[in-house]
Design a protein around this motif. Sequence first.
Motif, short mmCIF file in Angstrom:
data_model
loop_
_atom_site.label_atom_id
_atom_site.label_comp_id
_atom_site.label_asym_id
_atom_site.label_seq_id
_atom_site.Cartn_x
_atom_site.Cartn_y
_atom_site.Cartn_z
N THR A 8 9.25 25.41 -41.78
CA THR A 8 8.58 26.14 -42.85
C THR A 8 9.65 26.85 -43.66
OG1 THR A 8 6.65 26.50 -41.46
CG2 THR A 8 6.88 27.92 -43.39
N LEU A 9 9.55 26.73 -44.98
CA LEU A 9 10.48 27.44 -45.86
C LEU A 9 10.02 28.90 -45.88
CD1 LEU A 9 11.79 26.23 -49.30
CD2 LEU A 9 11.73 28.59 -48.56
N ASP A 10 10.76 29.74 -45.19
CA ASP A 10 10.41 31.15 -45.04
C ASP A 10 10.68 31.94 -46.31
OD1 ASP A 10 9.62 33.47 -43.38
OD2 ASP A 10 11.72 34.06 -43.62
N ARG A 11 11.86 31.72 -46.90
CA ARG A 11 12.23 32.44 -48.12
C ARG A 11 13.40 31.74 -48.78
NH1 ARG A 11 13.97 34.87 -43.70
NH2 ARG A 11 16.11 35.55 -43.51
N ILE A 12 13.61 32.08 -50.04
CA ILE A 12 14.76 31.58 -50.79
C ILE A 12 15.61 32.80 -51.14
CG2 ILE A 12 15.56 30.39 -52.86
CD1 ILE A 12 12.87 28.84 -52.80
N VAL A 13 16.85 32.78 -50.72
CA VAL A 13 17.77 33.90 -50.92
C VAL A 13 18.64 33.63 -52.14
CG1 VAL A 13 19.60 35.26 -49.85
CG2 VAL A 13 17.77 34.32 -48.43
N ASP A 14 18.73 34.60 -53.03
CA ASP A 14 19.56 34.50 -54.24
C ASP A 14 19.25 33.25 -55.07
OD1 ASP A 14 20.88 36.86 -53.54
OD2 ASP A 14 22.41 35.79 -52.41
N GLY A 15 18.04 32.74 -54.95
CA GLY A 15 17.64 31.58 -55.74
C GLY A 15 18.32 30.28 -55.36
N GLN A 16 19.11 30.29 -54.26
CA GLN A 16 19.83 29.07 -53.93
C GLN A 16 19.83 28.67 -52.46
OE1 GLN A 16 23.63 29.93 -55.61
NE2 GLN A 16 24.27 31.28 -53.96
N THR A 17 19.58 29.59 -51.55
CA THR A 17 19.59 29.26 -50.13
C THR A 17 18.18 29.31 -49.56
OG1 THR A 17 21.81 30.17 -49.89
CG2 THR A 17 20.55 29.85 -47.87
N ALA A 18 17.70 28.17 -49.08
CA ALA A 18 16.40 28.09 -48.44
C ALA A 18 16.57 28.40 -46.96
CB ALA A 18 15.81 26.70 -48.62
N VAL A 19 15.80 29.37 -46.47
CA VAL A 19 15.81 29.72 -45.06
C VAL A 19 14.65 28.98 -44.40
CG1 VAL A 19 15.67 31.56 -43.36
CG2 VAL A 19 16.84 31.97 -45.55
N LEU A 20 14.98 27.98 -43.59
CA LEU A 20 13.97 27.17 -42.91
C LEU A 20 13.81 27.64 -41.47
CD1 LEU A 20 15.13 23.61 -44.06
CD2 LEU A 20 13.31 25.01 -45.04
N LEU A 21 12.56 27.84 -41.06
CA LEU A 21 12.27 28.18 -39.67
C LEU A 21 11.84 26.90 -38.98
CD1 LEU A 21 10.29 31.51 -40.18
CD2 LEU A 21 12.74 31.19 -39.80
N LEU A 22 12.60 26.51 -37.97
CA LEU A 22 12.36 25.26 -37.25
C LEU A 22 11.38 25.51 -36.10
CD1 LEU A 22 16.01 23.91 -36.99
CD2 LEU A 22 14.42 23.82 -38.91
N GLU A 23 10.46 24.57 -35.93
CA GLU A 23 9.41 24.72 -34.93
C GLU A 23 9.43 23.58 -33.91
OE1 GLU A 23 5.69 24.88 -37.00
OE2 GLU A 23 6.49 26.24 -38.51
N GLU A 24 9.04 23.95 -32.70
CA GLU A 24 8.78 22.98 -31.63
C GLU A 24 7.53 23.46 -30.92
OE1 GLU A 24 12.11 22.56 -29.00
OE2 GLU A 24 13.17 21.23 -30.36
#
Length: 92
Positions: A8-24
């Motif tokens: 899930t794309l949790d947030r976008i930092v500074d408009g360029q870095t996507a923070v993805l939360l990985l799930e299992e």
Amino acid sequence: MTETYIATLDRIVDGQTAVLLLEENGKTVDQLDVDVTKLPPEAQHEGAVLEIAVEAGEFCDAEYRPDATQSRKESAQERLDRLSTKLSDRDR
């Protein structure tokens, strides 16, 4: 060895870095920071659900899952609606 995760794309930092939360198995197990431009254009928003491939801890590929994104959005809204209803009932 390539591993596949739902993310899930949790947030976008500074408009360029996507923070993805990985799930299992429905639980968050890790976080992966990726240049947002490496994601499909339609998935470049908070809350987007993707199936991603990771090899040796590095992002390889992503496929947007619009149905899962919509389902999660609706589920979250339903939870908020239930909570707000319960709070308004307390005021009576």
